[in-house]
Scaffold this motif. Sequence first.
Motif, PDB file in Angstrom:
ATOM      1  N   PHE A  55       0.794  -1.299   0.199  1.00 27.85           N
ATOM      2  CA  PHE A  55      -0.067   0.152   0.127  1.00 27.85           C
ATOM      3  C   PHE A  55       0.842   1.155   0.112  1.00 27.85           C
ATOM      4  CE2 PHE A  55      -2.316   3.378   2.532  1.00 27.85           C
ATOM      5  CZ  PHE A  55      -3.034   3.616   1.802  1.00 27.85           C
ATOM      6  N   MET A  56       2.066   1.440   0.791  1.00 37.40           N
ATOM      7  CA  MET A  56       2.876   2.309   0.690  1.00 37.40           C
ATOM      8  C   MET A  56       3.524   2.678  -0.591  1.00 37.40           C
ATOM      9  SD  MET A  56       6.379   3.071   0.742  1.00 37.40           S
ATOM     10  CE  MET A  56       7.453   1.725   1.628  1.00 37.40           C
ATOM     11  N   HIS A  57       3.786   1.452  -1.106  1.00 40.43           N
ATOM     12  CA  HIS A  57       4.365   1.591  -2.535  1.00 40.43           C
ATOM     13  C   HIS A  57       3.407   2.230  -3.627  1.00 40.43           C
ATOM     14  CE1 HIS A  57       6.774  -2.447  -1.983  1.00 40.43           C
ATOM     15  NE2 HIS A  57       7.213  -1.540  -1.100  1.00 40.43           N
ATOM     16  N   ARG A  58       2.264   1.875  -3.363  1.00 45.76           N
ATOM     17  CA  ARG A  58       1.162   2.616  -4.386  1.00 45.76           C
ATOM     18  C   ARG A  58       1.073   4.090  -3.928  1.00 45.76           C
ATOM     19  NH1 ARG A  58      -1.016  -2.225  -3.350  1.00 45.76           N
ATOM     20  NH2 ARG A  58      -3.230  -1.821  -2.305  1.00 45.76           N
ATOM     21  N   ALA A  59       0.973   4.447  -2.672  1.00 45.11           N
ATOM     22  CA  ALA A  59       0.880   5.732  -2.078  1.00 45.11           C
ATOM     23  C   ALA A  59       1.873   6.540  -2.534  1.00 45.11           C
ATOM     24  CB  ALA A  59       0.619   5.724  -0.628  1.00 45.11           C
ATOM     25  N   VAL A  60       3.311   5.996  -2.358  1.00 47.57           N
ATOM     26  CA  VAL A  60       4.226   7.015  -2.853  1.00 47.57           C
ATOM     27  C   VAL A  60       4.139   7.103  -4.506  1.00 47.57           C
ATOM     28  CG1 VAL A  60       6.787   7.343  -2.708  1.00 47.57           C
ATOM     29  CG2 VAL A  60       5.634   6.200  -0.719  1.00 47.57           C
ATOM     30  N   ARG A  61       4.058   6.147  -5.076  1.00 48.17           N
ATOM     31  CA  ARG A  61       3.983   6.227  -6.637  1.00 48.17           C
ATOM     32  C   ARG A  61       2.971   7.176  -6.958  1.00 48.17           C
ATOM     33  NH1 ARG A  61       3.379   0.553  -7.172  1.00 48.17           N
ATOM     34  NH2 ARG A  61       5.447   0.108  -6.751  1.00 48.17           N
ATOM     35  N   TYR A  62       1.775   7.104  -6.425  1.00 45.57           N
ATOM     36  CA  TYR A  62       0.592   7.976  -6.927  1.00 45.57           C
ATOM     37  C   TYR A  62       1.000   9.339  -6.288  1.00 45.57           C
ATOM     38  CZ  TYR A  62      -3.552  11.010  -6.060  1.00 45.57           C
ATOM     39  OH  TYR A  62      -4.364  11.993  -5.987  1.00 45.57           O
ATOM     40  N   ALA A  64       4.280  10.770  -6.251  1.00 44.06           N
ATOM     41  CA  ALA A  64       5.266  11.192  -7.007  1.00 44.06           C
ATOM     42  C   ALA A  64       4.861  11.511  -8.368  1.00 44.06           C
ATOM     43  CB  ALA A  64       6.406  10.167  -7.119  1.00 44.06           C
ATOM     44  N   ARG A  65       3.924  10.686  -8.976  1.00 42.44           N
ATOM     45  CA  ARG A  65       3.358  10.785 -10.277  1.00 42.44           C
ATOM     46  C   ARG A  65       2.459  12.272 -10.479  1.00 42.44           C
ATOM     47  NH1 ARG A  65       1.330   4.980 -10.818  1.00 42.44           N
ATOM     48  NH2 ARG A  65       3.317   3.833 -11.492  1.00 42.44           N
ATOM     49  N   ARG A  66       1.757  12.406  -9.118  1.00 44.72           N
ATOM     50  CA  ARG A  66       1.076  13.802  -9.100  1.00 44.72           C
ATOM     51  C   ARG A  66       1.794  14.825  -8.924  1.00 44.72           C
ATOM     52  NH1 ARG A  66      -4.009  14.578  -5.534  1.00 44.72           N
ATOM     53  NH2 ARG A  66      -3.545  16.683  -4.944  1.00 44.72           N
ATOM     54  N   GLY A  67       3.296  14.655  -8.966  1.00 50.04           N
ATOM     55  CA  GLY A  67       4.037  15.869  -9.002  1.00 50.04           C
ATOM     56  C   GLY A  67       4.774  16.280  -7.423  1.00 50.04           C
ATOM     57  N   ASN A  83      12.285   1.221  -0.361  1.00 50.83           N
ATOM     58  CA  ASN A  83      12.036   2.111   0.666  1.00 50.83           C
ATOM     59  C   ASN A  83      11.246   3.519  -0.122  1.00 50.83           C
ATOM     60  OD1 ASN A  83      12.878   1.104   3.179  1.00 50.83           O
ATOM     61  ND2 ASN A  83      14.799   1.229   2.021  1.00 50.83           N
ATOM     62  N   THR A  84      10.839   4.189   1.032  1.00 49.17           N
ATOM     63  CA  THR A  84      10.107   5.649   0.156  1.00 49.17           C
ATOM     64  C   THR A  84      10.979   6.409  -0.861  1.00 49.17           C
ATOM     65  OG1 THR A  84       8.684   5.606   2.224  1.00 49.17           O
ATOM     66  CG2 THR A  84       8.822   7.615   0.885  1.00 49.17           C
ATOM     67  N   HIS A  85      12.225   6.673  -0.642  1.00 47.34           N
ATOM     68  CA  HIS A  85      13.056   7.416  -1.115  1.00 47.34           C
ATOM     69  C   HIS A  85      13.313   6.570  -2.693  1.00 47.34           C
ATOM     70  CE1 HIS A  85      16.196   4.780   0.282  1.00 47.34           C
ATOM     71  NE2 HIS A  85      17.090   5.291  -0.421  1.00 47.34           N
ATOM     72  N   GLU A  86      13.442   5.165  -2.610  1.00 47.21           N
ATOM     73  CA  GLU A  86      13.704   4.436  -3.743  1.00 47.21           C
ATOM     74  C   GLU A  86      12.652   4.554  -4.953  1.00 47.21           C
ATOM     75  OE1 GLU A  86      16.293   0.430  -2.357  1.00 47.21           O
ATOM     76  OE2 GLU A  86      14.740   1.305  -0.898  1.00 47.21           O
ATOM     77  N   ILE A  87      11.373   4.518  -4.167  1.00 42.35           N
ATOM     78  CA  ILE A  87      10.241   4.709  -5.076  1.00 42.35           C
ATOM     79  C   ILE A  87       9.937   5.925  -5.696  1.00 42.35           C
ATOM     80  CG2 ILE A  87       7.767   4.222  -5.125  1.00 42.35           C
ATOM     81  CD1 ILE A  87       8.009   2.100  -3.023  1.00 42.35           C
ATOM     82  N   ALA A  88      10.146   6.967  -4.867  1.00 40.62           N
ATOM     83  CA  ALA A  88       9.773   8.376  -5.122  1.00 40.62           C
ATOM     84  C   ALA A  88      11.046   8.651  -6.223  1.00 40.62           C
ATOM     85  CB  ALA A  88       9.621   9.285  -3.980  1.00 40.62           C
ATOM     86  N   GLN A  89      12.304   8.691  -5.787  1.00 45.34           N
ATOM     87  CA  GLN A  89      13.361   8.912  -6.709  1.00 45.34           C
ATOM     88  C   GLN A  89      13.349   8.225  -8.083  1.00 45.34           C
ATOM     89  OE1 GLN A  89      16.623   8.962  -3.852  1.00 45.34           O
ATOM     90  NE2 GLN A  89      16.028  10.939  -3.079  1.00 45.34           N
ATOM     91  N   GLU A  90      12.819   7.038  -8.154  1.00 46.13           N
ATOM     92  CA  GLU A  90      12.811   6.426  -9.178  1.00 46.13           C
ATOM     93  C   GLU A  90      11.818   7.206 -10.524  1.00 46.13           C
ATOM     94  OE1 GLU A  90      12.372   2.032  -9.168  1.00 46.13           O
ATOM     95  OE2 GLU A  90      10.843   2.296 -10.951  1.00 46.13           O
ATOM     96  N   THR A 115      20.471   5.938   1.545  1.00 48.34           N
ATOM     97  CA  THR A 115      21.281   6.793   0.703  1.00 48.34           C
ATOM     98  C   THR A 115      20.515   7.129  -0.462  1.00 48.34           C
ATOM     99  OG1 THR A 115      22.073   4.760  -0.488  1.00 48.34           O
ATOM    100  CG2 THR A 115      23.458   5.762   1.511  1.00 48.34           C
ATOM    101  N   GLY A 116      20.221   8.480  -0.896  1.00 44.28           N
ATOM    102  CA  GLY A 116      19.507   8.928  -1.893  1.00 44.28           C
ATOM    103  C   GLY A 116      20.384   9.074  -3.295  1.00 44.28           C
ATOM    104  N   THR A 117      19.606   9.476  -4.398  1.00 43.16           N
ATOM    105  CA  THR A 117      20.197  10.058  -5.607  1.00 43.16           C
ATOM    106  C   THR A 117      21.214  10.990  -5.369  1.00 43.16           C
ATOM    107  OG1 THR A 117      18.303  11.340  -6.127  1.00 43.16           O
ATOM    108  CG2 THR A 117      18.436   9.127  -6.958  1.00 43.16           C
TER     109      THR A 117
END
Length: 268
Positions: A55-62, A64-67, A83-90, A115-117
């Motif tokens: 659920f967290m994966h889908r929420a973060v993707r949503y 990030a896609r929303r801007g 983790n959250t940063h990996e999904i968002a930074q992808e 560690t982030g991008t």
Amino acid sequence: MSDDPRIDTSVAHPARRYDYLLGGKDNFEADRRSAAEIVKRHPTARLSAQENRFFMHRAVRYMARRGIRQFLDIGTGIPTSPNTHEIAQEIEPAARIVYVDNDPLVLVHARALLTGTEQGRTTYIEADLRDPAKILADSEVRDTLDLTEPVGLLLIAVLHFIRDDDDPAAILGTLIDALPAGSVVAASHATPEYMPAEQVATLRAVMERQWRDRTGTELRELFTRPDLRLLGPGIQSVARWWPDEAPQPRPAVESVASNGVMAEIRRT
Ligand SMILES: C[S@@+](CC[C@H](N)C(=O)[O-])C[C@H]1O[C@@H](n2cnc3c(N)ncnc32)[C@H](O)[C@@H]1O
């Protein structure tokens, strides 16, 4: 391992027990024993933990896609990829993330793993959700997040550790008041409503004092504010939240026993 005297390995801790349920290795005998007691009473507890992550994966993707380009993830847990940063930074390599947890062991692992991008920024603070003003005033939070721009606020599987006398509505209110329009809050929350009453009672008996499951109606009350608009299916089992984007097959709501909610912040 750490020499931090605050890390008591003889007592089960939510982050380490959850790590064990997710198949992680950063847990101790007391955590495994406590998890086994939970599994005895809720045999699909591992699936439930996994579904919360999905659920967290889908929420973060949503988000990030929303801007949304910045995230405040409170009750992070021991890092579990993605983790959250990996999904968002992808989706947006420049996304910035602040992780927050009150378990000192999470800090030990966070230092090594979060560690982030190059373009983005990922940081971690040890703090307590019960003191949201302190989180918001933290210099690391202020340096990483621009609170005049939309923020994705994540409260995944953490609100059920906030007892009623800690006033979860006020905690949520402090966080929401600090975020601008266009921000999105996502939360998941253990619920008793899909289980027989006897099962709920035995499960509550093995959880720590601070555990407080809440029904969908109780969760909705927490999210009923004039500046919040519920998104997607509203309050719904995490198993049924945007099922088309989730791994298949979808499990039964009884197996998961957790509700999800996402809401957009509006300001008039
Ligand atoms: C069940 S885990 C969920 C981890 C992660 N959000 C996820 O869904 O995968 C709950 C996390 O919340 C943290 N936690 C519990 N109470 C907290 C509080 N008052 N303040 C900050 N973190 C808390 C625990 O240490 C643990 O890491």
